[in-house]
Design a protein around this motif. Structure first.
Motif, mmCIF file in Angstrom:
data_model
loop_
_atom_site.group_PDB
_atom_site.id
_atom_site.type_symbol
_atom_site.label_atom_id
_atom_site.label_comp_id
_atom_site.label_asym_id
_atom_site.label_seq_id
_atom_site.Cartn_x
_atom_site.Cartn_y
_atom_site.Cartn_z
ATOM 1 N N TRP A 24 25.066 -7.573 56.957
ATOM 2 C CA TRP A 24 25.825 -7.294 58.072
ATOM 3 C C TRP A 24 27.044 -6.086 57.949
ATOM 4 C CZ3 TRP A 24 26.191 -12.867 60.028
ATOM 5 C CH2 TRP A 24 24.797 -13.392 60.001
ATOM 6 N N SER A 25 27.308 -5.977 59.025
ATOM 7 C CA SER A 25 28.629 -5.144 58.970
ATOM 8 C C SER A 25 29.670 -5.919 59.735
ATOM 9 C CB SER A 25 28.674 -3.754 59.900
ATOM 10 O OG SER A 25 28.126 -3.783 60.836
ATOM 11 N N TRP A 26 30.982 -5.419 59.868
ATOM 12 C CA TRP A 26 32.018 -6.360 60.707
ATOM 13 C C TRP A 26 32.971 -5.222 61.145
ATOM 14 C CZ3 TRP A 26 31.068 -6.137 55.470
ATOM 15 C CH2 TRP A 26 31.753 -5.206 54.488
ATOM 16 N N VAL A 27 33.572 -5.717 62.186
ATOM 17 C CA VAL A 27 34.521 -5.049 62.881
ATOM 18 C C VAL A 27 35.892 -4.984 62.203
ATOM 19 C CG1 VAL A 27 35.646 -4.829 65.312
ATOM 20 C CG2 VAL A 27 33.434 -5.639 65.091
ATOM 21 N N ARG A 28 36.863 -6.021 62.122
ATOM 22 C CA ARG A 28 38.067 -6.260 61.542
ATOM 23 C C ARG A 28 37.972 -7.492 60.641
ATOM 24 N NH1 ARG A 28 42.559 -3.092 64.155
ATOM 25 N NH2 ARG A 28 41.343 -1.741 65.462
ATOM 26 N N LEU A 29 38.629 -7.275 59.629
ATOM 27 C CA LEU A 29 39.096 -8.591 58.712
ATOM 28 C C LEU A 29 40.248 -9.449 58.865
ATOM 29 C CD1 LEU A 29 38.035 -6.308 55.485
ATOM 30 C CD2 LEU A 29 36.325 -7.876 56.666
ATOM 31 N N ARG A 30 40.167 -10.605 58.353
ATOM 32 C CA ARG A 30 41.054 -11.483 58.416
ATOM 33 C C ARG A 30 41.403 -12.255 57.172
ATOM 34 N NH1 ARG A 30 41.756 -8.636 62.591
ATOM 35 N NH2 ARG A 30 41.102 -9.161 64.601
ATOM 36 N N ARG A 31 42.599 -12.514 56.550
ATOM 37 C CA ARG A 31 42.720 -13.414 55.503
ATOM 38 C C ARG A 31 43.501 -14.748 55.499
ATOM 39 N NH1 ARG A 31 43.155 -11.376 50.242
ATOM 40 N NH2 ARG A 31 43.745 -9.176 50.947
ATOM 41 N N CYS A 32 42.758 -15.757 55.260
ATOM 42 C CA CYS A 32 43.208 -16.918 55.368
ATOM 43 C C CYS A 32 44.653 -17.164 54.639
ATOM 44 C CB CYS A 32 42.218 -18.045 54.716
ATOM 45 S SG CYS A 32 42.858 -19.784 54.825
ATOM 46 N N LEU A 33 45.596 -17.640 55.203
ATOM 47 C CA LEU A 33 47.021 -17.869 54.681
ATOM 48 C C LEU A 33 46.967 -19.034 53.565
ATOM 49 C CD1 LEU A 33 49.320 -16.483 57.259
ATOM 50 C CD2 LEU A 33 48.485 -15.324 55.274
ATOM 51 N N HIS A 58 41.790 -24.907 57.430
ATOM 52 C CA HIS A 58 42.776 -23.904 57.197
ATOM 53 C C HIS A 58 43.244 -23.516 58.408
ATOM 54 C CE1 HIS A 58 41.493 -23.563 52.682
ATOM 55 N NE2 HIS A 58 42.168 -24.788 52.853
ATOM 56 N N PRO A 59 44.588 -23.473 58.885
ATOM 57 C CA PRO A 59 44.861 -22.985 60.008
ATOM 58 C C PRO A 59 45.320 -21.734 60.553
ATOM 59 C CG PRO A 59 46.761 -23.852 59.277
ATOM 60 C CD PRO A 59 45.747 -24.090 58.117
ATOM 61 N N LEU A 60 45.596 -20.668 59.769
ATOM 62 C CA LEU A 60 46.352 -19.635 59.817
ATOM 63 C C LEU A 60 45.510 -18.412 59.249
ATOM 64 C CD1 LEU A 60 50.061 -20.389 59.079
ATOM 65 C CD2 LEU A 60 48.680 -20.260 61.479
ATOM 66 N N VAL A 61 45.505 -17.181 59.901
ATOM 67 C CA VAL A 61 44.951 -15.862 59.321
ATOM 68 C C VAL A 61 45.746 -14.812 59.667
ATOM 69 C CG1 VAL A 61 42.497 -16.718 59.279
ATOM 70 C CG2 VAL A 61 43.272 -15.440 61.266
ATOM 71 N N VAL A 62 45.791 -13.938 58.781
ATOM 72 C CA VAL A 62 46.486 -12.718 59.196
ATOM 73 C C VAL A 62 45.526 -11.577 59.093
ATOM 74 C CG1 VAL A 62 47.077 -12.098 56.831
ATOM 75 C CG2 VAL A 62 48.569 -11.438 58.507
ATOM 76 N N SER A 63 45.707 -10.473 60.154
ATOM 77 C CA SER A 63 44.960 -9.372 60.398
ATOM 78 C C SER A 63 45.162 -8.491 59.265
ATOM 79 C CB SER A 63 44.951 -8.788 61.577
ATOM 80 O OG SER A 63 44.221 -7.580 61.650
ATOM 81 N N LEU A 64 44.115 -8.053 58.550
ATOM 82 C CA LEU A 64 44.123 -7.037 57.524
ATOM 83 C C LEU A 64 44.063 -5.488 58.069
ATOM 84 C CD1 LEU A 64 42.187 -8.681 54.773
ATOM 85 C CD2 LEU A 64 44.633 -8.496 54.804
ATOM 86 N N ALA A 65 43.976 -5.358 59.476
ATOM 87 C CA ALA A 65 43.820 -4.178 59.899
ATOM 88 C C ALA A 65 45.061 -3.287 59.779
ATOM 89 C CB ALA A 65 43.325 -4.032 61.378
ATOM 90 N N PRO A 66 45.083 -1.967 59.395
ATOM 91 C CA PRO A 66 46.338 -1.598 59.321
ATOM 92 C C PRO A 66 47.244 -1.277 60.475
ATOM 93 C CG PRO A 66 44.609 0.147 58.965
ATOM 94 C CD PRO A 66 43.915 -1.360 59.121
ATOM 95 N N ASP A 67 46.308 -1.432 61.619
ATOM 96 C CA ASP A 67 47.168 -0.954 62.987
ATOM 97 C C ASP A 67 47.540 -2.435 63.471
ATOM 98 O OD1 ASP A 67 44.511 -1.549 63.515
ATOM 99 O OD2 ASP A 67 44.499 -0.404 65.311
ATOM 100 N N GLU A 68 47.303 -3.527 62.998
ATOM 101 C CA GLU A 68 47.606 -4.881 63.533
ATOM 102 C C GLU A 68 48.797 -5.675 62.508
ATOM 103 O OE1 GLU A 68 43.460 -5.845 65.895
ATOM 104 O OE2 GLU A 68 43.893 -6.811 63.883
ATOM 105 N N ASP A 69 49.675 -6.051 63.200
ATOM 106 C CA ASP A 69 50.597 -6.816 62.241
ATOM 107 C C ASP A 69 50.932 -8.311 62.861
ATOM 108 O OD1 ASP A 69 52.611 -7.214 60.390
ATOM 109 O OD2 ASP A 69 54.281 -6.067 61.447
ATOM 110 N N TRP A 70 50.043 -9.091 62.940
ATOM 111 C CA TRP A 70 49.952 -10.390 63.476
ATOM 112 C C TRP A 70 49.146 -11.192 62.586
ATOM 113 C CZ3 TRP A 70 45.267 -11.900 64.552
ATOM 114 C CH2 TRP A 70 44.358 -10.854 64.864
ATOM 115 N N ALA A 71 49.434 -12.634 62.989
ATOM 116 C CA ALA A 71 48.497 -13.766 62.356
ATOM 117 C C ALA A 71 48.176 -14.495 63.560
ATOM 118 C CB ALA A 71 49.509 -14.718 61.464
ATOM 119 N N TRP A 72 47.003 -15.271 63.433
ATOM 120 C CA TRP A 72 46.527 -16.241 64.310
ATOM 121 C C TRP A 72 46.612 -17.814 63.856
ATOM 122 C CZ3 TRP A 72 45.337 -16.057 69.294
ATOM 123 C CH2 TRP A 72 44.611 -17.338 69.954
#
Length: 90
Positions: A24-33, A58-72
């Motif tokens: 499969w392909s993906w849209v954006r990536l997230r890294r588990c903190l 595991h509760p938190l992920v950070v966006s790895l997209a270069p145009d996003e600077d947030w965590a969830w």
């Protein structure tokens, strides 16, 4: 004393390993903190970042997209944004 940093996960350029395994392909990536796992976002077919949270708690992920600077935060369903540090007044 702070916990040891997570073991590095595959580089973001390698993408979501679970999607790659399924062809499969993906849209954006997230890294588990917590552990460094890299998974795809909820807009992707596999929603592997969320699946990782569900499986591990595991509760938190950070966006790895270069145009996003947030965590969830999954449990609280809130974005966490970086606030620039003020210079030390001293």
């Amino acid at each position: 004393m702070p916990a040891d940093p997570p073991t590095p996960a595959p580089a973001p350029e390698e993408g979501c390993t679970d999607c790659r395994a399924g062809g499969w392909s993906w849209v954006r990536l997230r890294r588990c903190l917590t552990c460094g796992y890299v998974g795809c976002c909820d807009s992707s077919r596999g929603r592997h970042a969320y699946a990782h949270h569900t499986a591990t708690g595991h509760p938190l992920v950070v966006s790895l997209a270069p145009d996003e600077d947030w965590a969830w935060c999954f449990p609280d369903e809130v974005f966490l944004v970086r606030v620039p540090r003020r210079p030390d007044p001293s």
